[in-house]
Design a protein around this motif. Sequence first.
Motif, PDB file in Angstrom:
ATOM      1  N   ALA A  47       0.490  44.256  25.573  1.00  0.00           N
ATOM      2  CA  ALA A  47      -0.193  43.657  24.435  1.00  0.00           C
ATOM      3  C   ALA A  47      -1.697  43.542  24.654  1.00  0.00           C
ATOM      4  N   ARG A  48      -2.393  43.324  23.536  1.00  0.00           N
ATOM      5  CA  ARG A  48      -3.845  43.092  23.568  1.00  0.00           C
ATOM      6  C   ARG A  48      -4.210  41.717  23.022  1.00  0.00           C
ATOM      7  N   LEU A  49      -3.301  41.147  22.228  1.00  0.00           N
ATOM      8  CA  LEU A  49      -3.539  39.846  21.607  1.00  0.00           C
ATOM      9  C   LEU A  49      -2.433  38.879  21.993  1.00  0.00           C
ATOM     10  N   ALA A  50      -2.780  37.586  22.004  1.00  0.00           N
ATOM     11  CA  ALA A  50      -1.785  36.560  22.309  1.00  0.00           C
ATOM     12  C   ALA A  50      -2.074  35.297  21.512  1.00  0.00           C
ATOM     13  N   GLY A  71      -6.374  40.078  30.649  1.00  0.00           N
ATOM     14  CA  GLY A  71      -7.202  40.883  29.758  1.00  0.00           C
ATOM     15  C   GLY A  71      -6.901  40.763  28.280  1.00  0.00           C
ATOM     16  N   LEU A  72      -6.076  39.782  27.880  1.00  0.00           N
ATOM     17  CA  LEU A  72      -5.748  39.624  26.464  1.00  0.00           C
ATOM     18  C   LEU A  72      -6.747  38.706  25.775  1.00  0.00           C
ATOM     19  N   LEU A  73      -6.938  38.939  24.490  1.00  0.00           N
ATOM     20  CA  LEU A  73      -7.675  38.008  23.642  1.00  0.00           C
ATOM     21  C   LEU A  73      -6.677  36.972  23.152  1.00  0.00           C
ATOM     22  N   ASP A  81     -11.716  25.407  21.233  1.00  0.00           N
ATOM     23  CA  ASP A  81     -12.532  25.631  22.421  1.00  0.00           C
ATOM     24  C   ASP A  81     -11.885  26.606  23.399  1.00  0.00           C
ATOM     25  N   LEU A  82     -10.578  26.846  23.262  1.00  0.00           N
ATOM     26  CA  LEU A  82      -9.882  27.789  24.135  1.00  0.00           C
ATOM     27  C   LEU A  82      -9.737  29.171  23.510  1.00  0.00           C
ATOM     28  N   CYS A  83     -10.148  29.316  22.257  1.00  0.00           N
ATOM     29  CA  CYS A  83      -9.858  30.544  21.499  1.00  0.00           C
ATOM     30  C   CYS A  83     -10.904  31.637  21.710  1.00  0.00           C
ATOM     31  N   ASP A  84     -10.415  32.862  21.903  1.00  0.00           N
ATOM     32  CA  ASP A  84     -11.280  34.045  21.821  1.00  0.00           C
ATOM     33  C   ASP A  84     -11.457  34.463  20.366  1.00  0.00           C
ATOM     34  N   PHE A  85     -10.486  34.133  19.528  1.00  0.00           N
ATOM     35  CA  PHE A  85     -10.562  34.452  18.108  1.00  0.00           C
ATOM     36  C   PHE A  85      -9.814  33.370  17.337  1.00  0.00           C
TER      37      PHE A  85
END
Length: 264
Positions: A47-50, A71-73, A81-85
């Motif tokens: 996966a790339r997203l979580a 390496g996941l977003l 505050d913990l989010c990449d997106f």
Amino acid sequence: MNSLPLFHRIAGTRVVVVGEGDAAEAKRRLIERAGGTCCGEAEAHHARLAFVACDDASEAEAAVRRLKARGLLVNATDRPDLCDFTVPSVLDRDPVLVAVGTGGASAGLAKHLRLRLETLLPPALGQLADALYAARDKLRSRFPGPAERRRALDAALAEGGALDPLSGVAADRVASWLQDPVANNMATSVEIDLKGDDPDDLTLRQARLLGQADLVLHDPRVAQAILDRARADAIRRPLDTEEQASADLPAQGLTIILRLTNAD
């Protein structure tokens, strides 16, 4: 703006969901609706997203750290505050998607803005997008130049135009419009007098014209926040004299001239 809105294609790919309960189930439904496949943390290498939807704060933080290390977003529900997106509230008129986000500040606000937009955008809007996509070869043939093509579409898609997206019947008009398009190929210039630096002071008409401009000639003191309201690909040139304004007017397209009326 501290986020870059993107549409991420997940159809046919795995997306990690960590957690149980209503929030985690909502994420799973969203992923499946977009064509993705939900998986657990054990399959994170695919996966790339979580998405992490854990009630316990320490458990959520630990899961976020593990997934980011691989390496996941990662998106963590209710923990911006913990989010990449972040995940916007989505208005679906497939293939047209309207996403309303607040950067994690208020999901409720995003939802209610989306609900208001639901009442404005007709269900057939996606059909218009499909019709324009199907007609792309004919569009290129009828309007070979990119600028000419953009002006024709701008005129047709504008309020009251032949393909007004809010009319609800525009999809049925694409073929007939291509037979006899009404495209404004004449040069047009509009002057806008600004009283300050706040883009919210622009009238609806002024904001719309800025969004359609091919060229923006502006007083060098005009605020960047106002220039940002112009189309991203519009040409911008600082304007020093009246003679320069006349010399810079193109033969075609829409030119907006921005002046400051209260500057010292």
